[in-house]
Design a protein around this motif. Sequence first.
Motif, short mmCIF file in Angstrom:
data_model
loop_
_atom_site.label_atom_id
_atom_site.label_comp_id
_atom_site.label_asym_id
_atom_site.label_seq_id
_atom_site.Cartn_x
_atom_site.Cartn_y
_atom_site.Cartn_z
N SER A 164 -11.49 7.70 7.06
CA SER A 164 -10.12 7.11 7.11
C SER A 164 -9.61 5.42 6.45
CB SER A 164 -10.23 6.49 9.00
OG SER A 164 -8.91 5.64 9.03
N LYS A 168 -6.97 5.01 3.61
CA LYS A 168 -6.17 3.64 4.24
C LYS A 168 -6.33 2.37 2.76
CE LYS A 168 -6.54 2.82 9.06
NZ LYS A 168 -6.74 2.56 9.84
N LYS A 171 -4.13 4.52 -0.11
CA LYS A 171 -2.40 4.10 0.72
C LYS A 171 -2.50 3.07 0.22
CE LYS A 171 0.74 4.39 4.14
NZ LYS A 171 0.94 5.18 5.83
#
Length: 209
Positions: A164, A168, A171
């Motif tokens: 995760s 992030k 992104k």
Amino acid sequence: MKKFFSFLRKTKAKPDVGPRNRVLTPVEITVQEEQKRKLAEHQAKSSTRKKALRTAKAAKQRNRIVKDGESANTSPGTSRKRWFRSRRQRNSQERAARRTRNSINPIVRDVLSGEFLTREGVTRHIPYLIFVSVLFIAYIAMGYQFERLEREKLKTKRQLEELSAEYKTLKAEFETQLQQSTVEQNIADLGLRQNVEPPFLLEYQSVEQ
């Protein structure tokens, strides 16, 4: 007065003692000889017993095993003292052992010695004890299985958190690349530039008109 009392003492009749050397009857002579014979036998037996005891004691002293550090000419007094000393030590050890046995609770002593396993009540409940042992083993196995699953769960959760965080980060980098300023910098290397003039419409007129 003295003469009168002395006269009374003189005139007092003396008791008849009787003959001193009386002739013994044959029966009394026989009894007396029997007593003498028994006395002589008793004295002979006692002397024989004393001689035997002295001989046995001497033989025991000769045949006694000499211990390490002990002299062969040890006196009886020294051996007696040593015997009393060893007996005193043995008595003290026995008292200490008895005190130790009495200080321990009988139940604890039975458990530590394993005597409770030989009782009739325990042998009668052996199947139940086996069943309880199987339950304990299953419980322990389930505990290990739960710990293994919990470790795998924590490991998966840690990996998910790492993925995760990586998502992030990627992104954010992608959004940064999509910004206009970043796009202009990237296309400038290719010889392209952004048009600052507004677009206009080209009209086409035919020649026939």
